[in-house]
Design a protein around this motif. Structure first.
Motif, PDB file in Angstrom:
ATOM      1  N   ALA A   1     -19.907  43.938   5.072  1.00  0.00           N
ATOM      2  CA  ALA A   1     -19.423  44.540   5.656  1.00  0.00           C
ATOM      3  C   ALA A   1     -20.675  44.976   6.736  1.00  0.00           C
ATOM      4  O   ALA A   1     -21.901  45.620   6.517  1.00  0.00           O
ATOM      5  CB  ALA A   1     -19.008  45.834   4.863  1.00  0.00           C
TER       6      ALA A   1
ATOM      7  N   GLY B   1     -18.920  42.837  -1.027  1.00  0.00           N
ATOM      8  CA  GLY B   1     -18.610  44.328   0.439  1.00  0.00           C
ATOM      9  C   GLY B   1     -20.450  44.310   1.239  1.00  0.00           C
ATOM     10  O   GLY B   1     -20.019  44.173   2.300  1.00  0.00           O
TER      11      GLY B   1
ATOM     12  N   ALA C   1     -11.401  51.197   0.413  1.00  0.00           N
ATOM     13  CA  ALA C   1     -11.725  51.111   2.213  1.00  0.00           C
ATOM     14  C   ALA C   1     -10.783  51.208   2.584  1.00  0.00           C
ATOM     15  O   ALA C   1     -10.973  51.774   4.233  1.00  0.00           O
ATOM     16  CB  ALA C   1     -12.114  50.001   1.797  1.00  0.00           C
TER      17      ALA C   1
ATOM     18  N   SER D   1     -12.851  43.714  -6.082  1.00  0.00           N
ATOM     19  CA  SER D   1     -13.094  43.618  -4.329  1.00  0.00           C
ATOM     20  C   SER D   1     -11.538  44.521  -4.626  1.00  0.00           C
ATOM     21  O   SER D   1     -11.679  44.890  -3.002  1.00  0.00           O
ATOM     22  CB  SER D   1     -13.074  41.580  -3.756  1.00  0.00           C
TER      23      SER D   1
ATOM     24  N   LEU E   1     -14.904  46.811   6.305  1.00  0.00           N
ATOM     25  CA  LEU E   1     -14.792  46.940   4.433  1.00  0.00           C
ATOM     26  C   LEU E   1     -13.682  45.866   3.972  1.00  0.00           C
ATOM     27  O   LEU E   1     -13.985  45.578   2.605  1.00  0.00           O
ATOM     28  CB  LEU E   1     -15.639  47.618   4.023  1.00  0.00           C
TER      29      LEU E   1
ATOM     30  N   ALA F   1     -20.135  50.466   4.592  1.00  0.00           N
ATOM     31  CA  ALA F   1     -21.073  49.759   3.080  1.00  0.00           C
ATOM     32  C   ALA F   1     -20.922  50.508   2.218  1.00  0.00           C
ATOM     33  O   ALA F   1     -21.592  50.384   1.086  1.00  0.00           O
ATOM     34  CB  ALA F   1     -21.439  48.802   3.330  1.00  0.00           C
TER      35      ALA F   1
ATOM     36  N   MET G   1     -12.735  42.609   1.801  1.00  0.00           N
ATOM     37  CA  MET G   1     -12.188  42.359   0.655  1.00  0.00           C
ATOM     38  C   MET G   1     -11.145  41.752  -0.245  1.00  0.00           C
ATOM     39  O   MET G   1     -11.326  40.969  -1.185  1.00  0.00           O
ATOM     40  CB  MET G   1     -12.813  43.904  -0.072  1.00  0.00           C
TER      41      MET G   1
ATOM     42  N   ALA H   1     -11.571  47.330  -1.931  1.00  0.00           N
ATOM     43  CA  ALA H   1     -10.903  46.953  -1.106  1.00  0.00           C
ATOM     44  C   ALA H   1      -9.607  47.877  -0.787  1.00  0.00           C
ATOM     45  O   ALA H   1      -9.582  48.854   0.564  1.00  0.00           O
ATOM     46  CB  ALA H   1      -9.889  45.580  -0.636  1.00  0.00           C
TER      47      ALA H   1
ATOM     48  N   ALA I   1     -19.096  49.916  -1.121  1.00  0.00           N
ATOM     49  CA  ALA I   1     -19.735  49.266  -2.154  1.00  0.00           C
ATOM     50  C   ALA I   1     -21.316  49.150  -2.841  1.00  0.00           C
ATOM     51  O   ALA I   1     -21.740  48.623  -3.976  1.00  0.00           O
ATOM     52  CB  ALA I   1     -19.849  47.724  -0.998  1.00  0.00           C
TER      53      ALA I   1
END
Length: 359
Positions: A222, A218, A85, A78, A93, A227, A97, A82, A230
């Protein structure tokens, strides 16, 4: 019993159907109504002295260790998602995360400490750093990664110190792959056959499982338009997890049997079905429907959890049955003996000698 008598005139009192003939011990004697050799000695059973197992049984709590393995993989993956994103301009998102990574790593540490019994035992592992110990390395990884994941999430939610928060997010992402993978060598560095024999592929199984779970989180948290990373992470993780697991089971031979039997078999089959279905649904339907994306995300998270619990249960089953310890050991010993007898190896190490090497 032989009741015949040898005389000058020949053999007196011979009974061909009952007398033992010298040299006949190795000949086959057909069974009545069947073929082949009569089984005079029962088949060998794998037993240990006084009926005790060869290995000490696993005393870890399934949900503590299973949750620890699952949440650690989710947290590490994650954080990587993150940071990606955040750097690509997907704030919703990225925030989801970051919060997910902080919650997952917190739950992972709680599960580990609960299994250890006392928090002081975790703190004591930080007194030294031992690179040869997966537990020592893992403890330091958690100690370094946890504050970074926490700072990234808190600064994002509060809006304070955004530059520090971005640096923390990038730092957590740097530790993320190691956090997602280190639990694999942690369990493989044991005598448990179903874990130890899978040491080559298990890190790939765990990293793929963590990536699939992070992708599922995600997609669940999101909006569809943000997404995309994800969905790609879920597809990559599902392919890596399922593929590495299949390669591992084929290479392990008979030691892989616990992964297909009992509760471990049920969990591993459910994991494959949920992971593949979640990745497919998220990739195809999750692009247009938020409901489909959320459903796929739940399936991916459940599949990742089933993978970790299935691996744990397979280890418990393999430690309970002495066959999975004795048979591979005998095979390795026979291979070493055969190599030594042929002059192709070292009797102490079993390492084949190079051609042209002189003693």
């Amino acid at each position: 019993m032989n009741t015949s008598e040898v005389t000058r005139e020949g053999i007196r009192g011979a009974r061909p159907d009952h007398d033992a003939i010298p040299g006949s011990a190795g000949r086959r004697r057909p069974r009545r109504g069947g073929r082949g050799e009569r089984l005079m000695v029962p088949k060998a059973e794998f037993r240990s002295y006084y009926g005790k197992p060869v290995l000490n049984q696993i005393v870890w709590a399934p949900y503590d260790i299973g949750g620890y393995l699952f949440l650690g993989g989710l947290a590490g993956a994650s954080s990587v998602l993150a940071a990606g994103a955040e750097l690509s301009g997907r704030p919703v998102l990225a925030r989801a995360m970051k919060i997910g990574a902080l919650g997952a790593i917190s739950g992972s540490v709680v599960a580990l400490v609960h299994d250890l019994g006392r928090p002081a035992r975790f703190v004591n592992m930080l007194r030294v750093f031992k690179p040869s110990s997966p537990m020592s390395v893992g403890s330091w990884l958690l100690a370094c990664y946890g504050p970074l994941a926490g700072a990234a999430a808190v600064t994002d939610v509060t809006g304070l110190l955004p530059r520090l928060g971005r640096a923390a997010a990038v730092g957590a992402a740097a530790f993320g792959p190691a956090v997602a993978a280190y639990t694999a060598p942690l369990i493989c560095d044991t005598a448990v056959p179903a874990w130890h024999e899978g040491h080559r592929e298990m890190p790939f199984v765990f990293v793929g499982s963590g990536a699939a779970a992070a992708g599922g989180l995600g997609m669940l948290a999101a909006p569809v338009e943000q997404a995309g990373p994800a969905r790609r992470a879920a597809l990559f993780g599902a392919a890596l997890e399922v593929g590495a697991a299949q390669v591992m089971r084929r290479r392990m031979g008979m030691v892989a049997e616990p992964y297909g039997r009992g509760s471990a078999g049920v969990l591993m089959r459910a994991a494959s079905a949920l992971t593949l279905a979640g990745a497919a649904a998220g990739t195809v339907l999750g692009r247009r429907s938020r409901a489909a994306a959320a459903t796929a995300g739940v399936a991916l998270l459940a599949g990742s959890l089933c993978t970790r619990l299935g691996v744990f249960q397979a280890g418990v089953a393999s430690a309970r049955d002495p066959r999975y310890t004795v048979v591979p050991q005998r095979a390795r010993a026979d291979a070493r003996d055969a190599g030594t007898a042929d002059g192709a190896g070292d009797a102490r190490t079993g390492v084949p000698a190079q051609r042209g090497e002189q003693g």
